[in-house]
Scaffold this motif. Sequence first.
Motif, PDB file in Angstrom:
ATOM      1  N   PHE A   1       0.065  -2.486   7.020  1.00 48.64           N
ATOM      2  CA  PHE A   1       1.498  -2.199   6.898  1.00 48.64           C
ATOM      3  C   PHE A   1       1.963  -1.298   8.037  1.00 48.64           C
ATOM      4  CE2 PHE A   1       5.386  -0.752   4.758  1.00 48.64           C
ATOM      5  CZ  PHE A   1       5.785  -1.886   4.078  1.00 48.64           C
TER       6      PHE A   1
ATOM      7  N   VAL B   1       4.548  -2.151  11.017  1.00 41.29           N
ATOM      8  CA  VAL B   1       5.774  -1.357  11.164  1.00 41.29           C
ATOM      9  C   VAL B   1       5.876  -0.835  12.590  1.00 41.29           C
ATOM     10  CG1 VAL B   1       6.780   0.904  10.605  1.00 41.29           C
ATOM     11  CG2 VAL B   1       6.108  -0.657   8.764  1.00 41.29           C
TER      12      VAL B   1
ATOM     13  N   ARG C   1       2.130 -11.022   3.394  1.00 43.39           N
ATOM     14  CA  ARG C   1       3.239 -10.880   2.445  1.00 43.39           C
ATOM     15  C   ARG C   1       2.706 -11.006   1.017  1.00 43.39           C
ATOM     16  NH1 ARG C   1       6.601 -15.992   2.207  1.00 43.39           N
ATOM     17  NH2 ARG C   1       4.563 -16.536   1.358  1.00 43.39           N
TER      18      ARG C   1
ATOM     19  N   LEU D   1       2.877  -8.019  -1.815  1.00 46.56           N
ATOM     20  CA  LEU D   1       3.598  -8.224  -3.076  1.00 46.56           C
ATOM     21  C   LEU D   1       2.640  -8.131  -4.259  1.00 46.56           C
ATOM     22  CD1 LEU D   1       6.026 -11.127  -2.063  1.00 46.56           C
ATOM     23  CD2 LEU D   1       6.605  -8.722  -2.490  1.00 46.56           C
TER      24      LEU D   1
ATOM     25  N   ARG E   1       1.618  -4.376  -4.781  1.00 47.11           N
ATOM     26  CA  ARG E   1       2.791  -3.562  -4.467  1.00 47.11           C
ATOM     27  C   ARG E   1       2.669  -2.099  -4.932  1.00 47.11           C
ATOM     28  NH1 ARG E   1       6.833  -3.538  -7.972  1.00 47.11           N
ATOM     29  NH2 ARG E   1       8.812  -2.632  -7.344  1.00 47.11           N
TER      30      ARG E   1
ATOM     31  N   ARG F   1       2.849   9.367   3.907  1.00 44.30           N
ATOM     32  CA  ARG F   1       4.092  10.045   4.299  1.00 44.30           C
ATOM     33  C   ARG F   1       3.972  11.563   4.158  1.00 44.30           C
ATOM     34  NH1 ARG F   1       9.276   7.730   4.776  1.00 44.30           N
ATOM     35  NH2 ARG F   1       9.291   5.487   4.399  1.00 44.30           N
TER      36      ARG F   1
ATOM     37  N   ALA G   1      11.870   2.442  10.668  1.00 47.59           N
ATOM     38  CA  ALA G   1      11.303   1.103  10.453  1.00 47.59           C
ATOM     39  C   ALA G   1      10.474   1.087   9.172  1.00 47.59           C
ATOM     40  CB  ALA G   1      10.449   0.701  11.662  1.00 47.59           C
ATOM     41  N   LEU G   2       9.728   2.167   8.945  1.00 46.66           N
ATOM     42  CA  LEU G   2       8.917   2.257   7.722  1.00 46.66           C
ATOM     43  C   LEU G   2       9.805   2.263   6.482  1.00 46.66           C
ATOM     44  CD1 LEU G   2       6.135   2.680   6.395  1.00 46.66           C
ATOM     45  CD2 LEU G   2       6.369   5.126   6.814  1.00 46.66           C
ATOM     46  N   ASP G   3      10.921   2.991   6.558  1.00 46.92           N
ATOM     47  CA  ASP G   3      11.856   3.003   5.421  1.00 46.92           C
ATOM     48  C   ASP G   3      12.301   1.581   5.067  1.00 46.92           C
ATOM     49  OD1 ASP G   3      11.755   5.743   5.336  1.00 46.92           O
ATOM     50  OD2 ASP G   3      13.641   6.062   6.411  1.00 46.92           O
ATOM     51  N   GLN G   4      12.656   0.827   6.093  1.00 44.85           N
ATOM     52  CA  GLN G   4      13.143  -0.535   5.853  1.00 44.85           C
ATOM     53  C   GLN G   4      12.066  -1.428   5.255  1.00 44.85           C
ATOM     54  OE1 GLN G   4      15.187  -2.653   9.048  1.00 44.85           O
ATOM     55  NE2 GLN G   4      15.817  -0.701   9.911  1.00 44.85           N
ATOM     56  N   ALA G   5      10.880  -1.370   5.836  1.00 48.39           N
ATOM     57  CA  ALA G   5       9.802  -2.238   5.357  1.00 48.39           C
ATOM     58  C   ALA G   5       9.392  -1.851   3.939  1.00 48.39           C
ATOM     59  CB  ALA G   5       8.611  -2.152   6.305  1.00 48.39           C
ATOM     60  N   GLU G   6       9.370  -0.562   3.674  1.00 48.35           N
ATOM     61  CA  GLU G   6       8.996  -0.089   2.347  1.00 48.35           C
ATOM     62  C   GLU G   6      10.056  -0.493   1.314  1.00 48.35           C
ATOM     63  OE1 GLU G   6       7.580   3.949   2.887  1.00 48.35           O
ATOM     64  OE2 GLU G   6       7.128   4.049   0.743  1.00 48.35           O
TER      65      GLU G   6
ATOM     66  N   LEU H   1       9.486  -3.994   0.315  1.00 50.92           N
ATOM     67  CA  LEU H   1       8.367  -4.109  -0.627  1.00 50.92           C
ATOM     68  C   LEU H   1       8.783  -3.601  -2.005  1.00 50.92           C
ATOM     69  CD1 LEU H   1       5.444  -4.721  -1.284  1.00 50.92           C
ATOM     70  CD2 LEU H   1       4.790  -2.515  -0.292  1.00 50.92           C
ATOM     71  N   GLN H   2       9.470  -2.460  -2.024  1.00 55.45           N
ATOM     72  CA  GLN H   2       9.981  -1.912  -3.284  1.00 55.45           C
ATOM     73  C   GLN H   2      10.829  -2.950  -4.026  1.00 55.45           C
ATOM     74  OE1 GLN H   2       9.659   1.875  -3.816  1.00 55.45           O
ATOM     75  NE2 GLN H   2       9.774   0.992  -5.868  1.00 55.45           N
TER      76      GLN H   2
ATOM     77  N   GLN I   1      10.636  -6.090  -3.804  1.00 55.27           N
ATOM     78  CA  GLN I   1       9.927  -7.373  -3.897  1.00 55.27           C
ATOM     79  C   GLN I   1      10.681  -8.461  -3.137  1.00 55.27           C
ATOM     80  OE1 GLN I   1       8.017  -8.195  -7.696  1.00 55.27           O
ATOM     81  NE2 GLN I   1       8.951  -6.350  -8.553  1.00 55.27           N
ATOM     82  N   ASP I   2      11.227  -8.082  -1.989  1.00 57.53           N
ATOM     83  CA  ASP I   2      11.994  -9.029  -1.168  1.00 57.53           C
ATOM     84  C   ASP I   2      11.029  -9.753  -0.228  1.00 57.53           C
ATOM     85  OD1 ASP I   2      13.636 -10.336   0.620  1.00 57.53           O
ATOM     86  OD2 ASP I   2      15.050  -8.676   0.826  1.00 57.53           O
ATOM     87  N   GLY I   3      10.467 -10.849  -0.713  1.00 56.45           N
ATOM     88  CA  GLY I   3       9.443 -11.592   0.029  1.00 56.45           C
ATOM     89  C   GLY I   3       9.944 -12.114   1.365  1.00 56.45           C
TER      90      GLY I   3
ATOM     91  N   LEU J   1      10.206  -9.151   3.835  1.00 55.43           N
ATOM     92  CA  LEU J   1       8.839  -8.768   4.198  1.00 55.43           C
ATOM     93  C   LEU J   1       8.247  -9.766   5.184  1.00 55.43           C
ATOM     94  CD1 LEU J   1       6.637  -7.706   1.148  1.00 55.43           C
ATOM     95  CD2 LEU J   1       7.094  -6.418   3.232  1.00 55.43           C
ATOM     96  N   TYR J   2       8.440 -11.033   4.880  1.00 59.38           N
ATOM     97  CA  TYR J   2       7.895 -12.074   5.747  1.00 59.38           C
ATOM     98  C   TYR J   2       8.471 -11.961   7.156  1.00 59.38           C
ATOM     99  CZ  TYR J   2       6.529 -16.517   7.672  1.00 59.38           C
ATOM    100  OH  TYR J   2       5.992 -17.466   8.487  1.00 59.38           O
TER     101      TYR J   2
ATOM    102  N   PHE K   1       9.748  -9.426   8.685  1.00 56.61           N
ATOM    103  CA  PHE K   1       9.251  -8.221   9.353  1.00 56.61           C
ATOM    104  C   PHE K   1       7.800  -8.435   9.841  1.00 56.61           C
ATOM    105  CE2 PHE K   1       6.424  -5.001   7.305  1.00 56.61           C
ATOM    106  CZ  PHE K   1       6.240  -4.167   8.397  1.00 56.61           C
ATOM    107  N   LEU K   2       6.967  -9.000   8.979  1.00 57.98           N
ATOM    108  CA  LEU K   2       5.572  -9.243   9.369  1.00 57.98           C
ATOM    109  C   LEU K   2       5.484 -10.296  10.469  1.00 57.98           C
ATOM    110  CD1 LEU K   2       4.011  -9.284   5.791  1.00 57.98           C
ATOM    111  CD2 LEU K   2       3.581  -7.572   7.574  1.00 57.98           C
TER     112      LEU K   2
END
Lengths: 294, 294
Positions: free
Chosen positions: A196, A200, A237, A241, A244, A255, B257-262, B265-266, B268-270, B273-274, B276-277
Amino acid sequence: MASPPLVPVLAVVGVGLIGGSLTLALKRSGAVGKVLGVGRQLKSLRRAQELGLIDEVATLEQAAQQADLIVLATPIGAMASTLKSLRPHLRDHTLISDAGSTKVDVVSVAREALGDRIGQFVPGHPIAGAETVGPEAARADLYDGRNVILTPLEENSVSARERLIAVWEACGARVMLMDPATHDEVLASVSHVPHFLSSVFMWQVASSANSDQRFALAGTGFRDFTRIAAGSPEVWRDIFLSNREAVLGQLQEVRQALDQAEQALQDQDGQALYEFLERAALARRFWASRSGLQ
Amino acid sequence: MASPPLVPVLAVVGVGLIGGSLTLALKRSGAVGKVLGVGRQLKSLRRAQELGLIDEVATLEQAAQQADLIVLATPIGAMASTLKSLRPHLRDHTLISDAGSTKVDVVSVAREALGDRIGQFVPGHPIAGAETVGPEAARADLYDGRNVILTPLEENSVSARERLIAVWEACGARVMLMDPATHDEVLASVSHVPHFLSSVFMWQVASSANSDQRFALAGTGFRDFTRIAAGSPEVWRDIFLSNREAVLGQLQEVRQALDQAEQALQDQDGQALYEFLERAALARRFWASRSGLQ
């Protein structure tokens, strides 16, 4: 008369690096009779057959009817439908295992899909590199000396558990038993969180206005730190998920460590910075000396 | 009659991987006459002499009196005192350069130490791996095809700048010119921040209650991601303090960037996430294909 092999008929669902190396390792040790290969892409299965990874191409139904052990080496997202397809055709003595990178979620999916046959499922996770993919990447020695984690269920019989241990030991692996939640926390820490963070970081550099200039000056440290970010977006991904909660929990701890280290830098506290860097360096050097992974 | 070498007398302060490889590379191309070695540890200098990295051991005063070019290959923290010791003995035509990992801070230190002789200092930074240390690690081919950044000052004459470019090109390197602030931002991004994050992560794992279990299951991804964390705490503390502003600025962007990616994930937006990866993976693969650093 020779005794029968440990696994008279093995079926592998997903014959790539992980599944194909399993069949090669078991063939190498004479622990398997016949190997059936199951998968979505017939071309890939034919290639696996040419390479000697499998003896026959089969359907999920045929695998359930014929195999003594079925190993799922597919992405985690495909396991629910695979187990549902296997269930109606399973024989009583057949065992199922998997190679998924997370376990709490896989166990939950398996309970749902297998119902009263859940005792036949012994969850597993071989810790072996997956930077290369496909049947061509399979190697008989992939698991030599590597760790394989099994997270047996209370419904598993002692003999089911012991058969799975014997299978992985026949591959040259070292088997460790663990509960699924501990497995997921530990893997979140040492595998999922690094991926991750690496992704990032790579995303941030690639998104910067002068990314070309940055990439031109990136050296060997950058290379090592970002290598895992090149991994399959689909696979990762699914892993994030699927794991999670544990990943978010570990990210929270990272962090907190980052807050502390950044505060030391902000304060120009050379002593605190030094102690933090020294602890990390000593831990990394000690790990390298013991892991055999330089 | 043969023309004189590019650098009749070279003095290197700090004869380890960076300094020693410089002398070997210049000897290889016939670009240097005599090489003086200066350093704190006489034993290390004697070893450098045995290995053919230097021809003579010298003091800073002797180096200032005899050398045409003096290259500082010491930790950044040592540069102020080194430059102050050199200054009273410098001849007018002598050039000084360095190999420090940050440039704004080094330039500031050099202005302070050299005063009206600042025009003789042409700041530099060879981007070359430093995982091994000491005279034994020096190699004539270390700089072949690698980038060397020079951040010339407005006080440098055109000929001073051109002499330094010629020296590094004689080592097989590719020279890039840049202003010190841009250098520091770019290096903060692709070198210092990865080291900081790798160390923070390693610190967090080592500080966990079940660190033994975690280390036992750490694999090749962990190995690559944490390799840089094994680096010298002294050297990296100096780098972070020296490039503090730029490192903190880049860390701020990584946090965003970490905030957005996290968050993805929080949630569960697959799909997020995809994406970004995938962006990270494609950028990494593209970089690997162009950098020659797989």
